[in-house]
Design a protein around this motif. Structure first.
Motif, PDB file in Angstrom:
ATOM      1  N   ALA A 226     -36.725  78.366 -10.525  1.00  0.00           N
ATOM      2  CA  ALA A 226     -35.409  77.645 -10.069  1.00  0.00           C
ATOM      3  C   ALA A 226     -35.050  77.495  -8.558  1.00  0.00           C
ATOM      4  O   ALA A 226     -34.349  76.423  -8.199  1.00  0.00           O
ATOM      5  N   PHE A 227     -35.639  78.440  -7.730  1.00  0.00           N
ATOM      6  CA  PHE A 227     -35.350  78.123  -6.319  1.00  0.00           C
ATOM      7  C   PHE A 227     -36.368  77.143  -5.935  1.00  0.00           C
ATOM      8  O   PHE A 227     -35.841  76.066  -4.975  1.00  0.00           O
ATOM      9  N   LEU A 228     -37.515  77.065  -6.188  1.00  0.00           N
ATOM     10  CA  LEU A 228     -38.606  75.879  -5.729  1.00  0.00           C
ATOM     11  C   LEU A 228     -37.975  74.549  -6.110  1.00  0.00           C
ATOM     12  O   LEU A 228     -37.976  73.787  -5.212  1.00  0.00           O
ATOM     13  N   GLU A 229     -37.456  74.364  -7.321  1.00  0.00           N
ATOM     14  CA  GLU A 229     -36.788  72.974  -7.577  1.00  0.00           C
ATOM     15  C   GLU A 229     -35.812  72.597  -6.700  1.00  0.00           C
ATOM     16  O   GLU A 229     -35.639  71.347  -6.349  1.00  0.00           O
ATOM     17  N   LEU A 230     -34.923  73.620  -6.410  1.00  0.00           N
ATOM     18  CA  LEU A 230     -33.889  73.439  -5.555  1.00  0.00           C
ATOM     19  C   LEU A 230     -34.177  72.997  -4.168  1.00  0.00           C
ATOM     20  O   LEU A 230     -33.900  72.346  -3.608  1.00  0.00           O
ATOM     21  N   ARG A 231     -35.120  73.839  -3.599  1.00  0.00           N
ATOM     22  CA  ARG A 231     -35.515  73.740  -2.139  1.00  0.00           C
ATOM     23  C   ARG A 231     -36.338  72.727  -1.687  1.00  0.00           C
ATOM     24  O   ARG A 231     -36.444  72.071  -0.748  1.00  0.00           O
ATOM     25  N   PHE A 232     -37.387  72.077  -2.831  1.00  0.00           N
ATOM     26  CA  PHE A 232     -38.288  71.412  -2.425  1.00  0.00           C
ATOM     27  C   PHE A 232     -38.165  69.823  -3.037  1.00  0.00           C
ATOM     28  O   PHE A 232     -38.864  69.030  -2.969  1.00  0.00           O
ATOM     29  N   GLY A 233     -36.974  69.686  -3.975  1.00  0.00           N
ATOM     30  CA  GLY A 233     -36.477  68.557  -4.342  1.00  0.00           C
ATOM     31  C   GLY A 233     -37.622  67.686  -4.887  1.00  0.00           C
ATOM     32  O   GLY A 233     -38.389  68.269  -6.064  1.00  0.00           O
ATOM     33  N   PRO A 234     -38.168  66.423  -4.622  1.00  0.00           N
ATOM     34  CA  PRO A 234     -39.059  65.732  -5.039  1.00  0.00           C
ATOM     35  C   PRO A 234     -40.647  66.167  -4.747  1.00  0.00           C
ATOM     36  O   PRO A 234     -41.482  65.750  -5.583  1.00  0.00           O
TER      37      PRO A 234
END
Length: 296
Positions: A226-234
């Motif tokens: 959940a945090f990775l998809e938020l912080r790394f975006g594309p």
């Protein structure tokens, strides 16, 4: 010898030490004067404690090393010195992955691919819950996440009118998503706050080096995602995992966004100097939280 305070870090001081022979190291200093967070009530059953200190750093470093994931090499550790607890680690001079991605996106792709492999290795390293370790209690983790998310919702809605207007709907959404989550008994090793600003780059090998590791723990890997998809975006494609539990991920997304409203607001109650950046985090995650009302 020279000492340069580096920007970043809300729970410990970070300093670059320049030595007479031209080499350098990084000193981490854990001391109340280096911690910008105001005191808060402690829930002894919660995994969301104030994860800081030399002992947590040592444990996390050992855990990451055991699975071959690189953190800065430790040169010295000293507990209870006149400055507080101190660790001196290697100075990884390639800057952060966030900076490299902005400066040289093509080169950053190779580092991101290696980081994706490291994260998969961490998440594949699993453990059973151990009742003698508060972070790994037998209580269902999703229950603890729900309790903390409701606490963060109350704290956020008390201070943000847009959230106050929909606090009951958000509470219902949290409880509905929690009810969809099936029990689980094994957990993967997660960093806990893995964004591109918490990854240094070894410029000689283009290797990722994880920092701010004190929160590393065995937990649901969906919490990390959940945090990775938020912080790394594309760039999240480097971490995507088709085996994630969709119900758990839905709950943890909303819980993460609420934590990124309540946490920065609490930090700003103290004397943290970089206030504009924290207010921007709050604003972004208020928007993400409200957007969750439009999905199941």
């Amino acid at each position: 010898m020279s000492v340069e305070r580096l920007r970043g870090g809300t729970k410990k001081g970070v300093y670059r030490l320049g030595l007479a022979d031209g080499t350098s190291g990084i000193a981490y200093v854990w001391h109340p004067d280096e911690d910008f967070w105001p005191d808060a009530p402690v829930d002894p059953d919660s995994p969301f404690q104030h994860t800081t200190g030399l002992e947590l750093f040592r444990q996390a470093h050992d855990r990451l090393s055991a699975v071959g994931v690189r953190a800065p090499r430790v040169l010295l550790r000293e507990a209870g010195g006149p400055l507080g607890d101190v660790a001196v680690v290697e100075d990884v001079r390639g800057g952060t992955l966030e900076e490299l991605t902005a400066r040289d996106p093509q080169r950053a792709e190779g580092v991101l691919a290696k980081l994706g492999t490291a994260v998969r290795d961490m998440h594949a390293h699993t453990a059973d819950p151990k009742p003698h370790e508060p972070l790994e209690k037998l209580e269902r983790l999703e229950d603890v996440v729900l309790r903390q998310a409701l606490t963060n919702l109350t704290a956020s809605a008390d201070r943000v009118d847009r959230l106050d207007a929909v606090r009951d709907r958000l509470a219902d959404r949290l409880r509905t998503r929690h009810a969809d989550v099936a029990p689980r008994s094994r957990f993967g090793l997660v960093h806990g706050e893995l964004g591109p600003d918490h990854v240094l780059v070894d410029a000689e090998r283009d290797e990722p080096v994880l920092i701010d590791i004190e929160g590393a723990v065995f937990f649901d890997v969906e919490w990390e995602h959940a945090f990775l998809e938020l912080r790394f975006g594309p760039h999240y494609r480097h971490f995507a995992n088709p085996d994630l539990d969709p119900a758990r991920l839905r709950l943890y997304r909303l819980a993460t966004y609420l934590s990124l409203v309540a946490g920065p607001l609490r930090l700003l109650d103290g004397d943290f100097p970089h206030r504009a950046g924290m207010l921007d985090i709050v604003e972004q995650n208020v928007g993400r939280t409200l957007a969750q009302l439009g999905s199941r």
